[in-house]
Design a protein around this motif. Structure first.
Motif, PDB file in Angstrom:
ATOM      1  N   MET A  68      -2.758  15.844  10.833  1.00  0.00           N
ATOM      2  CA  MET A  68      -3.243  14.999   9.620  1.00  0.00           C
ATOM      3  C   MET A  68      -4.075  13.926   9.680  1.00  0.00           C
ATOM      4  SD  MET A  68      -0.991  16.345   7.188  1.00  0.00           S
ATOM      5  CE  MET A  68      -0.492  15.191   6.039  1.00  0.00           C
ATOM      6  N   SER A  69      -4.533  13.484   8.742  1.00  0.00           N
ATOM      7  CA  SER A  69      -5.748  12.494   8.931  1.00  0.00           C
ATOM      8  C   SER A  69      -5.190  11.211   7.960  1.00  0.00           C
ATOM      9  CB  SER A  69      -6.978  12.994   8.514  1.00  0.00           C
ATOM     10  OG  SER A  69      -8.264  11.972   8.813  1.00  0.00           O
ATOM     11  N   THR A  70      -5.913  10.149   8.073  1.00  0.00           N
ATOM     12  CA  THR A  70      -5.657   8.951   7.486  1.00  0.00           C
ATOM     13  C   THR A  70      -6.614   8.776   6.217  1.00  0.00           C
ATOM     14  OG1 THR A  70      -4.463   7.956   9.202  1.00  0.00           O
ATOM     15  CG2 THR A  70      -5.277   6.379   7.336  1.00  0.00           C
ATOM     16  N   ALA A  71      -6.298   8.285   5.157  1.00  0.00           N
ATOM     17  CA  ALA A  71      -6.909   7.977   3.925  1.00  0.00           C
ATOM     18  C   ALA A  71      -6.487   6.802   3.168  1.00  0.00           C
ATOM     19  CB  ALA A  71      -7.378   9.208   3.061  1.00  0.00           C
ATOM     20  N   VAL A  72      -7.521   6.157   2.784  1.00  0.00           N
ATOM     21  CA  VAL A  72      -7.116   4.930   1.858  1.00  0.00           C
ATOM     22  C   VAL A  72      -7.380   5.259   0.386  1.00  0.00           C
ATOM     23  CG1 VAL A  72      -7.347   2.365   1.345  1.00  0.00           C
ATOM     24  CG2 VAL A  72      -7.426   3.021   3.753  1.00  0.00           C
ATOM     25  N   LEU A  73      -6.374   5.318  -0.477  1.00  0.00           N
ATOM     26  CA  LEU A  73      -6.552   6.068  -1.739  1.00  0.00           C
ATOM     27  C   LEU A  73      -6.126   5.069  -2.840  1.00  0.00           C
ATOM     28  CD1 LEU A  73      -5.327   9.527  -1.303  1.00  0.00           C
ATOM     29  CD2 LEU A  73      -7.642   8.640  -0.831  1.00  0.00           C
ATOM     30  N   PHE A  74      -6.421   5.312  -4.167  1.00  0.00           N
ATOM     31  CA  PHE A  74      -5.837   4.510  -5.142  1.00  0.00           C
ATOM     32  C   PHE A  74      -5.733   5.481  -6.352  1.00  0.00           C
ATOM     33  CE2 PHE A  74     -10.407   4.051  -5.818  1.00  0.00           C
ATOM     34  CZ  PHE A  74     -10.562   4.245  -7.291  1.00  0.00           C
ATOM     35  N   ASP A  75      -4.636   5.201  -7.286  1.00  0.00           N
ATOM     36  CA  ASP A  75      -4.059   5.848  -8.217  1.00  0.00           C
ATOM     37  C   ASP A  75      -4.628   5.396  -9.577  1.00  0.00           C
ATOM     38  OD1 ASP A  75      -2.930   7.619  -6.305  1.00  0.00           O
ATOM     39  OD2 ASP A  75      -0.975   6.828  -6.638  1.00  0.00           O
ATOM     40  N   ARG A  76      -5.022   4.269  -9.657  1.00  0.00           N
ATOM     41  CA  ARG A  76      -5.340   3.451 -11.138  1.00  0.00           C
ATOM     42  C   ARG A  76      -6.450   2.360 -10.561  1.00  0.00           C
ATOM     43  NH1 ARG A  76       0.148   0.384 -12.770  1.00  0.00           N
ATOM     44  NH2 ARG A  76       0.409  -0.832 -11.009  1.00  0.00           N
ATOM     45  N   TYR A  77      -7.088   2.095 -11.718  1.00  0.00           N
ATOM     46  CA  TYR A  77      -8.047   0.970 -11.451  1.00  0.00           C
ATOM     47  C   TYR A  77      -7.515  -0.309 -11.522  1.00  0.00           C
ATOM     48  CZ  TYR A  77     -11.627   4.601 -12.686  1.00  0.00           C
ATOM     49  OH  TYR A  77     -12.532   5.621 -12.687  1.00  0.00           O
ATOM     50  N   GLY A  78      -8.003  -1.264 -10.656  1.00  0.00           N
ATOM     51  CA  GLY A  78      -7.543  -2.616 -10.642  1.00  0.00           C
ATOM     52  C   GLY A  78      -7.960  -3.288  -9.613  1.00  0.00           C
ATOM     53  N   ASP A 126     -15.459  -0.893 -13.286  1.00  0.00           N
ATOM     54  CA  ASP A 126     -16.517  -1.194 -13.833  1.00  0.00           C
ATOM     55  C   ASP A 126     -17.605  -0.045 -13.700  1.00  0.00           C
ATOM     56  OD1 ASP A 126     -15.083  -3.684 -13.978  1.00  0.00           O
ATOM     57  OD2 ASP A 126     -16.277  -4.753 -12.444  1.00  0.00           O
ATOM     58  N   ALA A 127     -17.491   0.573 -12.844  1.00  0.00           N
ATOM     59  CA  ALA A 127     -18.404   1.689 -12.658  1.00  0.00           C
ATOM     60  C   ALA A 127     -18.106   2.929 -12.744  1.00  0.00           C
ATOM     61  CB  ALA A 127     -18.915   1.740 -11.001  1.00  0.00           C
ATOM     62  N   ARG A 128     -17.268   2.942 -13.739  1.00  0.00           N
ATOM     63  CA  ARG A 128     -16.573   4.519 -14.167  1.00  0.00           C
ATOM     64  C   ARG A 128     -17.626   5.447 -14.796  1.00  0.00           C
ATOM     65  NH1 ARG A 128     -11.253   3.173 -17.474  1.00  0.00           N
ATOM     66  NH2 ARG A 128     -11.325   1.370 -16.280  1.00  0.00           N
ATOM     67  N   ALA A 129     -18.590   4.828 -15.746  1.00  0.00           N
ATOM     68  CA  ALA A 129     -19.585   5.605 -16.375  1.00  0.00           C
ATOM     69  C   ALA A 129     -20.557   6.023 -15.371  1.00  0.00           C
ATOM     70  CB  ALA A 129     -20.364   4.639 -17.368  1.00  0.00           C
ATOM     71  N   LEU A 130     -20.924   5.465 -14.304  1.00  0.00           N
ATOM     72  CA  LEU A 130     -21.904   5.998 -13.497  1.00  0.00           C
ATOM     73  C   LEU A 130     -21.249   6.611 -12.373  1.00  0.00           C
ATOM     74  CD1 LEU A 130     -24.839   5.661 -12.197  1.00  0.00           C
ATOM     75  CD2 LEU A 130     -23.970   3.521 -10.937  1.00  0.00           C
ATOM     76  N   LEU A 131     -20.023   6.397 -11.933  1.00  0.00           N
ATOM     77  CA  LEU A 131     -19.366   7.128 -10.821  1.00  0.00           C
ATOM     78  C   LEU A 131     -17.896   7.427 -11.259  1.00  0.00           C
ATOM     79  CD1 LEU A 131     -20.477   4.691  -7.744  1.00  0.00           C
ATOM     80  CD2 LEU A 131     -21.387   6.950  -8.173  1.00  0.00           C
ATOM     81  N   PRO A 132     -17.950   8.628 -11.983  1.00  0.00           N
ATOM     82  CA  PRO A 132     -16.415   9.024 -12.454  1.00  0.00           C
ATOM     83  C   PRO A 132     -15.684   9.402 -11.288  1.00  0.00           C
ATOM     84  CG  PRO A 132     -18.190  10.475 -13.175  1.00  0.00           C
ATOM     85  CD  PRO A 132     -18.940   9.460 -12.680  1.00  0.00           C
ATOM     86  N   LEU A 133     -14.470   8.994 -11.181  1.00  0.00           N
ATOM     87  CA  LEU A 133     -13.572   9.531 -10.077  1.00  0.00           C
ATOM     88  C   LEU A 133     -12.292  10.398 -10.665  1.00  0.00           C
ATOM     89  CD1 LEU A 133     -13.688   6.287  -7.617  1.00  0.00           C
ATOM     90  CD2 LEU A 133     -15.036   8.404  -7.741  1.00  0.00           C
ATOM     91  N   ALA A 134     -11.785  11.296  -9.907  1.00  0.00           N
ATOM     92  CA  ALA A 134     -10.543  12.033 -10.373  1.00  0.00           C
ATOM     93  C   ALA A 134      -9.383  10.889  -9.953  1.00  0.00           C
ATOM     94  CB  ALA A 134     -10.569  13.260 -10.077  1.00  0.00           C
ATOM     95  N   LEU A 135      -8.704  10.432 -10.669  1.00  0.00           N
ATOM     96  CA  LEU A 135      -7.418   9.654 -10.538  1.00  0.00           C
ATOM     97  C   LEU A 135      -6.391  10.413 -10.830  1.00  0.00           C
ATOM     98  CD1 LEU A 135      -8.584   6.342 -11.829  1.00  0.00           C
ATOM     99  CD2 LEU A 135      -8.201   7.078  -9.462  1.00  0.00           C
ATOM    100  N   PRO A 136      -4.883  10.495 -10.092  1.00  0.00           N
ATOM    101  CA  PRO A 136      -4.817   9.694  -8.916  1.00  0.00           C
ATOM    102  C   PRO A 136      -5.668  10.139  -7.602  1.00  0.00           C
ATOM    103  CG  PRO A 136      -2.997  11.134  -9.494  1.00  0.00           C
ATOM    104  CD  PRO A 136      -3.838  11.262 -10.644  1.00  0.00           C
ATOM    105  N   GLY A 137      -5.483   9.284  -6.398  1.00  0.00           N
ATOM    106  CA  GLY A 137      -5.934   9.920  -5.316  1.00  0.00           C
ATOM    107  C   GLY A 137      -7.241   9.858  -5.292  1.00  0.00           C
ATOM    108  N   ALA A 138      -7.934   8.799  -5.818  1.00  0.00           N
ATOM    109  CA  ALA A 138      -9.368   8.584  -5.675  1.00  0.00           C
ATOM    110  C   ALA A 138      -9.737   7.655  -4.131  1.00  0.00           C
ATOM    111  CB  ALA A 138     -10.152   7.761  -6.843  1.00  0.00           C
TER     112      ALA A 138
END
Length: 306
Positions: A1-11, A51-63
């Motif tokens: 396994m490996s470590t990652a820092v993620l987020f599920d919603r903007y904030g 703030d940048a979702r139009a330029l850099l859309p991400l797949a949530l959750p787990g971005a």
């Protein structure tokens, strides 16, 4: 396994969490990189806030945040000839570096990986893409030439410090605006510092500028750019601002293969960006919170494995 820092919603940075994820396997044309240092940038908290979702859309959750890092190739996918296991590389571009391992497109056309020059430490390599790459594109956009005089607004920030150094490597003279506490640093890099605030516009009138790069944004840098440089094509700002663009301060247009071109310019000549704070990857939320306060006087770096 490996470590990652993620987020599920903007904030805010409190949305970040540390989790274990499988170590990725490379698809054809990819390599897996294990990161040794990760840069933290204003774009990270802009992405996190949405703030940048139009330029850099991400797949949530787990971005995943992070647009620059240095690491080592640990596995090579089918068809990859550009890199081998053990190669030191710099990752740049789309978000996703707030993790220990990542599968990354290896082709030059994808422009996500650049070979790390041996002269740079992992930390220095990790903070090059955003600051130095952006500064390089800005200078090229102004058409800066040797012997000319450049005005840099926000010269003590990451991009500003890179712009000062790269302009000097190009043979230009530099005047940089910054708060007084950063003036000694600017002088050590060969720039003439000028303090922000009341009287700035009059203070700048003593020089005849050929080009200007705005790394700060806002009404005063815009007014100063217009007053200092007559031709719009010799002005540029790295801050998207409809008011500035409407008045004739163009927004930055990144050049192709930006980081590789920047490294070619630097070569073996002196160049370094100050690192003001280091955090373990597990404390990425604290690193972002510090960056949000501003005024750190240097780059913030995450160190996986600490």
């Amino acid at each position: 396994m490996s470590t990652a820092v993620l987020f599920d919603r903007y904030g805010d940075p409190g949305e970040l969490y540390v989790t274990d994820v499988p170590v990725p396997r490379p698809a054809p044309g990819e390599v897996v990189v294990r990161y040794t240092a990760i840069g933290v940038n204003p774009i990270d908290w802009k992405v996190l806030r949405g703030d940048a979702r139009a330029l850099l859309p991400l797949a949530l959750p787990g971005a995943c945040l992070g647009v620059e890092a240095a690491g080592v190739v640990v596995e090579v996918g089918e068809g990859v000839r550009r890199f081998e296991v053990g190669d030191a590389v710099i990752r740049h571009g789309r978000p996703g570096t707030f993790r220990v391992h990542e599968a990354v497109a290896a082709s030059q056309e994808a422009d996500e990986l650049t070979a790390q020059p041996g002269r740079f430490s992992a930390e220095q390599a990790a903070v090059l893409p955003v600051a130095a790459g952006t500064a390089y594109s800005a200078l090229r956009q102004t058409g800066l030439r040797a012997g000319e005089l450049l005005l840099v607004h926000g010269a003590s920030g990451g991009v500003g410090l890179a712009a000062v150094q790269l302009a000097r490597l190009m043979g230009a003279e530099v005047v940089g605006t910054a708060s007084a506490r950063h003036h000694d640093l600017l002088r050590s890099l060969g720039a003439t510092p000028v303090e922000y605030g009341d009287g700035l516009l009059d203070a700048l009138d003593r020089w005849s500028f050929d080009a200007t790069v705005d790394c700060a944004g806002g009404p005063q840098p815009t007014e100063a750019a217009l007053r200092a440089v007559d031709r719009a094509e010799r002005r540029v700002t790295i801050v998207p601002d409809a008011a500035a663009q409407g008045r004739g301060v163009p927004f930055l247009d990144h050049v192709p293969l930006e980081l590789a071109a920047t490294l070619d310019l630097i070569g073996h000549r002196p160049f370094a960006l100050p690192v003001s704070a280091r955090f373990p990857l597990s404390r990425a939320a604290e690193a972002l919170a510090l960056g949000l306060k501003g005024g750190t006087g240097g780059k913030i770096v995450l160190i996986p494995g600490e």
